[in-house]
Scaffold this motif. Sequence first.
Motif, PDB file in Angstrom:
ATOM      1  N   ALA A  89       4.541  -3.085   2.302  1.00 38.30           N
ATOM      2  CA  ALA A  89       3.822  -3.972   3.228  1.00 38.30           C
ATOM      3  C   ALA A  89       4.371  -3.818   4.647  1.00 38.30           C
ATOM      4  CB  ALA A  89       3.932  -5.413   2.767  1.00 38.30           C
ATOM      5  N   ALA A  90       5.695  -3.691   4.761  1.00 36.26           N
ATOM      6  CA  ALA A  90       6.304  -3.499   6.084  1.00 36.26           C
ATOM      7  C   ALA A  90       5.886  -2.162   6.684  1.00 36.26           C
ATOM      8  CB  ALA A  90       7.819  -3.592   5.970  1.00 36.26           C
ATOM      9  N   ALA A  91       5.805  -1.133   5.847  1.00 39.97           N
ATOM     10  CA  ALA A  91       5.417   0.191   6.327  1.00 39.97           C
ATOM     11  C   ALA A  91       3.945   0.242   6.727  1.00 39.97           C
ATOM     12  CB  ALA A  91       5.701   1.235   5.254  1.00 39.97           C
ATOM     13  N   ALA A  92       3.129  -0.591   6.094  1.00 34.40           N
ATOM     14  CA  ALA A  92       1.692  -0.597   6.393  1.00 34.40           C
ATOM     15  C   ALA A  92       1.412  -0.968   7.838  1.00 34.40           C
ATOM     16  CB  ALA A  92       0.966  -1.542   5.444  1.00 34.40           C
ATOM     17  N   ASP A  93       2.326  -1.701   8.459  1.00 28.23           N
ATOM     18  CA  ASP A  93       2.154  -2.103   9.853  1.00 28.23           C
ATOM     19  C   ASP A  93       2.468  -0.981  10.840  1.00 28.23           C
ATOM     20  OD1 ASP A  93       1.330  -4.724   9.386  1.00 28.23           O
ATOM     21  OD2 ASP A  93       3.382  -5.430   9.152  1.00 28.23           O
ATOM     22  N   LYS A  94       3.143   0.083  10.387  1.00 27.57           N
ATOM     23  CA  LYS A  94       3.662   1.092  11.305  1.00 27.57           C
ATOM     24  C   LYS A  94       2.626   2.137  11.700  1.00 27.57           C
ATOM     25  CE  LYS A  94       8.393   0.567   9.591  1.00 27.57           C
ATOM     26  NZ  LYS A  94       9.537   1.224   8.916  1.00 27.57           N
ATOM     27  N   GLY A  95       1.752   2.522  10.759  1.00 25.99           N
ATOM     28  CA  GLY A  95       0.788   3.571  11.040  1.00 25.99           C
ATOM     29  C   GLY A  95       1.435   4.943  11.045  1.00 25.99           C
ATOM     30  N   GLY A  96       0.609   5.988  10.997  1.00 28.19           N
ATOM     31  CA  GLY A  96       1.129   7.352  11.011  1.00 28.19           C
ATOM     32  C   GLY A  96       1.768   7.734   9.695  1.00 28.19           C
ATOM     33  N   ASN A  97       2.654   8.723   9.751  1.00 27.38           N
ATOM     34  CA  ASN A  97       3.377   9.189   8.567  1.00 27.38           C
ATOM     35  C   ASN A  97       4.783   8.602   8.567  1.00 27.38           C
ATOM     36  OD1 ASN A  97       1.416  11.269   7.454  1.00 27.38           O
ATOM     37  ND2 ASN A  97       1.693  12.048   9.534  1.00 27.38           N
ATOM     38  N   VAL A  98       5.135   7.932   7.496  1.00 24.87           N
ATOM     39  CA  VAL A  98       6.463   7.324   7.406  1.00 24.87           C
ATOM     40  C   VAL A  98       7.084   7.656   6.051  1.00 24.87           C
ATOM     41  CG1 VAL A  98       5.782   5.414   8.925  1.00 24.87           C
ATOM     42  CG2 VAL A  98       5.663   5.132   6.449  1.00 24.87           C
ATOM     43  N   GLU A  99       8.390   7.528   5.996  1.00 30.25           N
ATOM     44  CA  GLU A  99       9.103   7.654   4.727  1.00 30.25           C
ATOM     45  C   GLU A  99       9.429   6.261   4.209  1.00 30.25           C
ATOM     46  OE1 GLU A  99      12.469  10.200   4.517  1.00 30.25           O
ATOM     47  OE2 GLU A  99      11.541  11.790   5.714  1.00 30.25           O
ATOM     48  N   VAL A 100       9.143   6.034   2.945  1.00 33.67           N
ATOM     49  CA  VAL A 100       9.529   4.787   2.291  1.00 33.67           C
ATOM     50  C   VAL A 100      10.363   5.161   1.077  1.00 33.67           C
ATOM     51  CG1 VAL A 100       8.761   2.689   1.134  1.00 33.67           C
ATOM     52  CG2 VAL A 100       7.433   3.603   3.058  1.00 33.67           C
ATOM     53  N   GLU A 101      11.599   4.749   1.078  1.00 32.11           N
ATOM     54  CA  GLU A 101      12.507   5.072  -0.021  1.00 32.11           C
ATOM     55  C   GLU A 101      12.122   4.238  -1.247  1.00 32.11           C
ATOM     56  OE1 GLU A 101      15.565   6.978  -2.053  1.00 32.11           O
ATOM     57  OE2 GLU A 101      14.656   7.426  -0.100  1.00 32.11           O
ATOM     58  N   PRO A 102      11.849   4.888  -2.386  1.00 32.30           N
ATOM     59  CA  PRO A 102      11.518   4.115  -3.587  1.00 32.30           C
ATOM     60  C   PRO A 102      12.686   3.241  -4.034  1.00 32.30           C
ATOM     61  CG  PRO A 102      10.931   6.432  -3.863  1.00 32.30           C
ATOM     62  CD  PRO A 102      11.780   6.336  -2.634  1.00 32.30           C
ATOM     63  N   TYR A 103      12.362   2.132  -4.662  1.00 34.20           N
ATOM     64  CA  TYR A 103      13.364   1.285  -5.309  1.00 34.20           C
ATOM     65  C   TYR A 103      14.064   2.086  -6.403  1.00 34.20           C
ATOM     66  CZ  TYR A 103      14.856  -2.270  -8.751  1.00 34.20           C
ATOM     67  OH  TYR A 103      15.549  -3.008  -9.677  1.00 34.20           O
ATOM     68  N   GLN A 104      13.268   2.879  -7.143  1.00 33.18           N
ATOM     69  CA  GLN A 104      13.826   3.768  -8.169  1.00 33.18           C
ATOM     70  C   GLN A 104      12.943   4.997  -8.297  1.00 33.18           C
ATOM     71  OE1 GLN A 104      14.280   1.827 -11.979  1.00 33.18           O
ATOM     72  NE2 GLN A 104      15.344   0.080 -11.091  1.00 33.18           N
ATOM     73  N   ARG A 105      13.582   6.124  -8.647  1.00 33.08           N
ATOM     74  CA  ARG A 105      12.861   7.314  -9.071  1.00 33.08           C
ATOM     75  C   ARG A 105      13.204   7.565 -10.532  1.00 33.08           C
ATOM     76  NH1 ARG A 105      14.592   8.782  -3.839  1.00 33.08           N
ATOM     77  NH2 ARG A 105      12.922   9.551  -2.451  1.00 33.08           N
ATOM     78  N   ARG A 106      12.189   7.742 -11.342  1.00 30.09           N
ATOM     79  CA  ARG A 106      12.436   7.963 -12.761  1.00 30.09           C
ATOM     80  C   ARG A 106      11.619   9.139 -13.272  1.00 30.09           C
ATOM     81  NH1 ARG A 106      12.620   2.063 -15.832  1.00 30.09           N
ATOM     82  NH2 ARG A 106      14.158   1.085 -14.435  1.00 30.09           N
ATOM     83  N   GLU A 107      12.112   9.758 -14.316  1.00 33.59           N
ATOM     84  CA  GLU A 107      11.343  10.764 -15.031  1.00 33.59           C
ATOM     85  C   GLU A 107      10.794  10.113 -16.287  1.00 33.59           C
ATOM     86  OE1 GLU A 107      12.007  15.379 -15.992  1.00 33.59           O
ATOM     87  OE2 GLU A 107      13.316  14.075 -17.167  1.00 33.59           O
ATOM     88  N   SER A 108       9.530  10.383 -16.571  1.00 37.76           N
ATOM     89  CA  SER A 108       8.917   9.803 -17.763  1.00 37.76           C
ATOM     90  C   SER A 108       9.728  10.152 -19.005  1.00 37.76           C
ATOM     91  CB  SER A 108       7.488  10.319 -17.915  1.00 37.76           C
ATOM     92  OG  SER A 108       6.956   9.935 -19.169  1.00 37.76           O
ATOM     93  N   SER A 109       9.843   9.191 -19.899  1.00 40.35           N
ATOM     94  CA  SER A 109      10.559   9.437 -21.150  1.00 40.35           C
ATOM     95  C   SER A 109       9.678  10.166 -22.163  1.00 40.35           C
ATOM     96  CB  SER A 109      11.048   8.108 -21.736  1.00 40.35           C
ATOM     97  OG  SER A 109       9.973   7.202 -21.902  1.00 40.35           O
ATOM     98  N   MET A 110       8.419  10.417 -21.781  1.00 40.56           N
ATOM     99  CA  MET A 110       7.511  11.161 -22.658  1.00 40.56           C
ATOM    100  C   MET A 110       7.423  12.620 -22.205  1.00 40.56           C
ATOM    101  SD  MET A 110       4.569   8.255 -23.132  1.00 40.56           S
ATOM    102  CE  MET A 110       4.445   7.979 -21.368  1.00 40.56           C
ATOM    103  N   LYS A 111       7.219  13.504 -23.160  1.00 40.36           N
ATOM    104  CA  LYS A 111       7.269  14.940 -22.859  1.00 40.36           C
ATOM    105  C   LYS A 111       5.991  15.442 -22.187  1.00 40.36           C
ATOM    106  CE  LYS A 111       8.210  16.264 -27.062  1.00 40.36           C
ATOM    107  NZ  LYS A 111       8.503  17.163 -28.206  1.00 40.36           N
ATOM    108  N   TYR A 112       4.910  14.696 -22.352  1.00 39.59           N
ATOM    109  CA  TYR A 112       3.628  15.194 -21.877  1.00 39.59           C
ATOM    110  C   TYR A 112       3.073  14.320 -20.756  1.00 39.59           C
ATOM    111  CZ  TYR A 112       3.849  18.151 -25.993  1.00 39.59           C
ATOM    112  OH  TYR A 112       4.254  19.067 -26.919  1.00 39.59           O
TER     113      TYR A 112
END
Length: 344
Positions: A172-195
């Motif tokens: 929501a905070a980034a939505a006010d900025k416009g253009g291209n921005v980086e937003v750091e995820p709260y978490q990055r995960r890999e799916s526990s499923m193989k497919y």
Amino acid sequence: MSGHQFELAECPTDHVSAVKFAPSSPHRLLVASWDKFVYLYDTQADSGGALLNKFEHNAPVQDVCFGRDDNEAFSCLVDGTVNRVNLETGEISVMSQHAKGARSVVASAHHNVLVSGSWDLTLHLHRLDDTSGSHTTVSVPAKVFCMSVSPTKVVVAMSNRANNIYELSDLAAAADKGGNVEVEPYQRRESSMKYMTRAVACMPNDAGYASSSIEGRVAVEWFDPSDESQSRKYAFKCHRQNVDGQDVVYPVHALVYHPVYHGTFASGGGDGTAVLWDGVTKRRIKQFPRFPASVNSIAFSSNGKFVAFGVSPGFEDGKEDDTEGAIKVFIRALGDNEAQGKKK
């Protein structure tokens, strides 16, 4: 009347891509279709419901969601367009344009933000109250396949089996900025499923999410990164049929959590079945009578008393042209305890 199920009248003429109940009215339903229309129904107006309006778009509609109230909706299209739809006036206005197909759209009225995800490896962030057409672009590492929103987070499931989890407040905070921005995820995960991931659904109590794969599996995970919480995650097989002695595996196209019984979720598969699961005791609550084609989308009403099933041929059986009579939306009234979890 609990247990009563009926087919909506005046259904779409092509693949049903999404069904969504309104945030306040348990009878107001949006249906998105590849026939380029978004349909608005009053599901309880007549014995087969009533089509209140249909909104024509310029390309097949891949997803739809409600916005700040029951009269505002947002749609995303195969051609990359993200739209605001005024359900009262019928006006459709363009919010943004992705470079490739826009696959999923989710909104948080509380955070005043709309998030669209695309095959062009981006998210577009929009303020719900902004009619200027401005948006913010956030890059992601792969094609967006599906998204789901909880009270505080968005889960973005992508083509490389990666799941990015974002704080809604950050988006929501980034939505006010416009253009291209980086937003750091709260978490990055890999799916526990193989497919490949097919669907994702956040728990309404903000504790975690479930995801499903094209290979007949569902995984349940928690947001809390502690070892204790992560040790609780699990996956299970489902939507498999024994055909002539062979175990035939189907994709799990749809997942959604019950808004009242927070441990209960529903899955829909390419085998034409929909199932209620107790995610706490890890048991099946109920399997609904088999539908005439793939169950591609499921939604619960805000009060949890109704469930909608979007049914379309999923081509799992190779009959790509066999669409006649199989594109339907069913509404079912749930019994008082029909979706309640099993006791341990």
